[in-house]
Design a protein around this motif. Structure first.
Motif, PDB file in Angstrom:
ATOM      1  N   ALA A  92       1.870 -78.876  32.283  1.00 30.51           N
ATOM      2  CA  ALA A  92       0.929 -78.401  31.271  1.00 30.51           C
ATOM      3  C   ALA A  92       1.261 -78.964  29.894  1.00 30.51           C
ATOM      4  CB  ALA A  92       0.932 -76.874  31.227  1.00 30.51           C
ATOM      5  N   VAL A  93       2.548 -79.168  29.615  1.00 31.07           N
ATOM      6  CA  VAL A  93       2.962 -79.708  28.314  1.00 31.07           C
ATOM      7  C   VAL A  93       2.687 -81.205  28.239  1.00 31.07           C
ATOM      8  CG1 VAL A  93       4.968 -80.180  26.853  1.00 31.07           C
ATOM      9  CG2 VAL A  93       4.690 -77.935  27.899  1.00 31.07           C
TER      10      VAL A  93
ATOM     11  N   LEU B 137       9.831 -77.562  25.647  1.00 35.04           N
ATOM     12  CA  LEU B 137       9.648 -76.159  26.026  1.00 35.04           C
ATOM     13  C   LEU B 137      10.809 -75.300  25.537  1.00 35.04           C
ATOM     14  CD1 LEU B 137       8.258 -76.461  29.671  1.00 35.04           C
ATOM     15  CD2 LEU B 137       7.155 -75.212  27.805  1.00 35.04           C
ATOM     16  N   ASP B 138      12.012 -75.877  25.534  1.00 37.80           N
ATOM     17  CA  ASP B 138      13.203 -75.146  25.092  1.00 37.80           C
ATOM     18  C   ASP B 138      13.314 -75.068  23.576  1.00 37.80           C
ATOM     19  OD1 ASP B 138      13.896 -74.710  27.689  1.00 37.80           O
ATOM     20  OD2 ASP B 138      15.507 -76.201  27.762  1.00 37.80           O
ATOM     21  N   GLY B 139      12.453 -75.806  22.883  1.00 42.42           N
ATOM     22  CA  GLY B 139      12.548 -75.828  21.425  1.00 42.42           C
ATOM     23  C   GLY B 139      13.568 -76.812  20.900  1.00 42.42           C
TER      24      GLY B 139
ATOM     25  N   LYS C  71       3.004 -79.645  20.636  1.00 38.20           N
ATOM     26  CA  LYS C  71       3.106 -80.155  19.267  1.00 38.20           C
ATOM     27  C   LYS C  71       4.471 -80.784  19.016  1.00 38.20           C
ATOM     28  CE  LYS C  71      -0.172 -76.780  17.380  1.00 38.20           C
ATOM     29  NZ  LYS C  71      -0.338 -75.584  16.505  1.00 38.20           N
ATOM     30  N   ARG C  72       5.511 -80.227  19.656  1.00 38.57           N
ATOM     31  CA  ARG C  72       6.875 -80.700  19.436  1.00 38.57           C
ATOM     32  C   ARG C  72       7.170 -81.969  20.233  1.00 38.57           C
ATOM     33  NH1 ARG C  72       9.143 -76.408  21.155  1.00 38.57           N
ATOM     34  NH2 ARG C  72       9.026 -75.287  19.191  1.00 38.57           N
ATOM     35  N   LEU C  73       6.445 -82.188  21.322  1.00 37.92           N
ATOM     36  CA  LEU C  73       6.769 -83.263  22.266  1.00 37.92           C
ATOM     37  C   LEU C  73       6.908 -84.638  21.623  1.00 37.92           C
ATOM     38  CD1 LEU C  73       7.192 -83.904  25.314  1.00 37.92           C
ATOM     39  CD2 LEU C  73       4.730 -84.355  25.437  1.00 37.92           C
ATOM     40  N   PRO C  74       5.988 -85.081  20.740  1.00 40.92           N
ATOM     41  CA  PRO C  74       6.132 -86.440  20.179  1.00 40.92           C
ATOM     42  C   PRO C  74       7.406 -86.652  19.376  1.00 40.92           C
ATOM     43  CG  PRO C  74       3.910 -85.565  19.817  1.00 40.92           C
ATOM     44  CD  PRO C  74       4.742 -84.427  20.295  1.00 40.92           C
ATOM     45  N   SER C  75       7.999 -85.588  18.871  1.00 43.88           N
ATOM     46  CA  SER C  75       9.194 -85.738  18.039  1.00 43.88           C
ATOM     47  C   SER C  75      10.495 -85.593  18.815  1.00 43.88           C
ATOM     48  CB  SER C  75       9.169 -84.706  16.895  1.00 43.88           C
ATOM     49  OG  SER C  75       9.198 -83.382  17.417  1.00 43.88           O
TER      50      SER C  75
END
Length: 338
Positions: free
Chosen positions: A23-24, A292-294, A249-253
């Motif tokens: 899903a991410v 997912l873990d941040g 939102k965090r994935l690209p970074s």
């Protein structure tokens, strides 16, 4: 009846983790869930739909075209002036592909009603059109007919569905996350299709009394009062949905250091996987898991947690080793990450 809440699923941690990763980041290549009957495979996959944030699509487009991605528009939306492209938010589609579906139903065919009434050759979109930018779910995927498997392989590789029917010639986007479930006792999956799945999970019947009681109690409560049961787990579902949205939102970074890539390569070499798809999948899934873990960086812990699902279906058969694929992966993990 409302769908069983994802947050109410008891156990099956590997399956739930794999579905959240898909899903991410849809680029991981889909999820295959194999295991015993009655272990919640279909329930978990259908429950995933309620967690997905709505997507922006061109209003009235049967292919769910993304107005922000001009390169992936269908023929109708591509010729539409930009000012006329109205958009709307709609749920991410989760489309079931029945085992007995005909090829015309899957790829689409001539709209006979318009052809007979108006004399117009028009295209009636199929299941692949509905699944674009969403999920295509196949229950008992190992029993799917060969001609449909060939069709899915072509579309999954290109992301485009090409239809040649009754004088019609049309191409439309068909990018979806392939999700399959099945029982290994009923037959194996063709190697070509098996290789298309990014993650492969094994689910088993719980062997401890407490877990079995918790599963039965949850299912009974849901069947007795579906609305009340879903309302009781609404907060948990909302929290998981927010976690998915934040991870996207965090994935690209999220960065993958060279040390992590080296460990992934060592692991695949130790297992003797064919090609480089194993390393690519490990990298993508570990990055999604970190999101997912941040976390902002992929670590050895992320690689270890996702390696069995990413690699167990990519191993060659070894006639001298009677160990199962999961045992072989765990053994290689112990050697590489010693």
């Amino acid at each position: 009846m409302p769908t069983f809440p994802f947050s109410a699923i008891v156990g099956q941690d590997e399956m739930r983790q794999a579905l959240l990763i898909a899903a991410v980041d849809p680029a991981v290549g889909g999820v295959l869930v194999f295991g015993d009957r009655g272990t919640g495979k279909s329930t978990a996959i259908r429950a995933l739909a309620a967690l997905l944030p709505p997507m922006l699509a061109v209003t009235g487009c049967p292919y769910n075209c993304d107005p922000a991605s001009p390169a992936d528009l269908c023929p109708h939306c591509a010729t539409m002036p930009g000012a006329r492209k109205k958009s709307e938010k709609k749920p991410v589609p989760v489309v079931d592909l029945p085992l007995g579906a005909t090829e015309d139903r899957v790829v689409g065919t001539l709209d006979l009603e318009r052809a007979l009434s108006a004399g117009v050759k028009a295209f009636e979109p199929g299941l692949l059109a509905r699944a674009n930018r969403g999920f295509l779910y196949i229950d008992e995927v190992n029993l799917l007919e060969d001609h449909l498997v060939d069709l899915l392989l072509d579309v999954a590789a290109s992301g485009v569905n090409t239809v040649e029917r009754e004088g019609l010639s049309l191409r439309h986007p068909a990018r979806f996350v392939l999700v399959g479930s099945g029982n290994p006792e009923e037959g194996e999956l063709r190697p070509q299709l098996l290789d298309r799945f990014g993650l492969a999970c094994e689910v088993a019947t719980p062997t401890d009394i407490a877990t079995r009681i918790a599963v039965v109690r949850a299912r009974d409560a849901y069947e007795r009062d579906p609305e009340g049961f879903c309302a009781a787990h609404a907060k948990g579902n909302a929290a998981t949905a927010k976690r998915i949205e934040a991870a996207r939102k965090r994935l690209p970074s999220v960065t993958v250091p060279d040390a992590a890539l080296e460990q992934a390569a060592r692991l695949c070499l130790a297992l003797g996987t064919d090609g480089l798809r194993g390393e690519l999948t490990l990298m993508r899934t570990a990055r999604a898991l970190a999101a997912l873990d941040g976390a902002t960086t992929v670590t050895d812990d992320h690689l270890r947690r996702i390696a069995p699902a990413a690699l167990r279906h990519r191993l060659r058969r070894n006639p001298l080793d009677e160990s199962g694929s999961t045992v072989r992966v765990e053994r290689a993990l112990a050697e590489v990450f010693a």
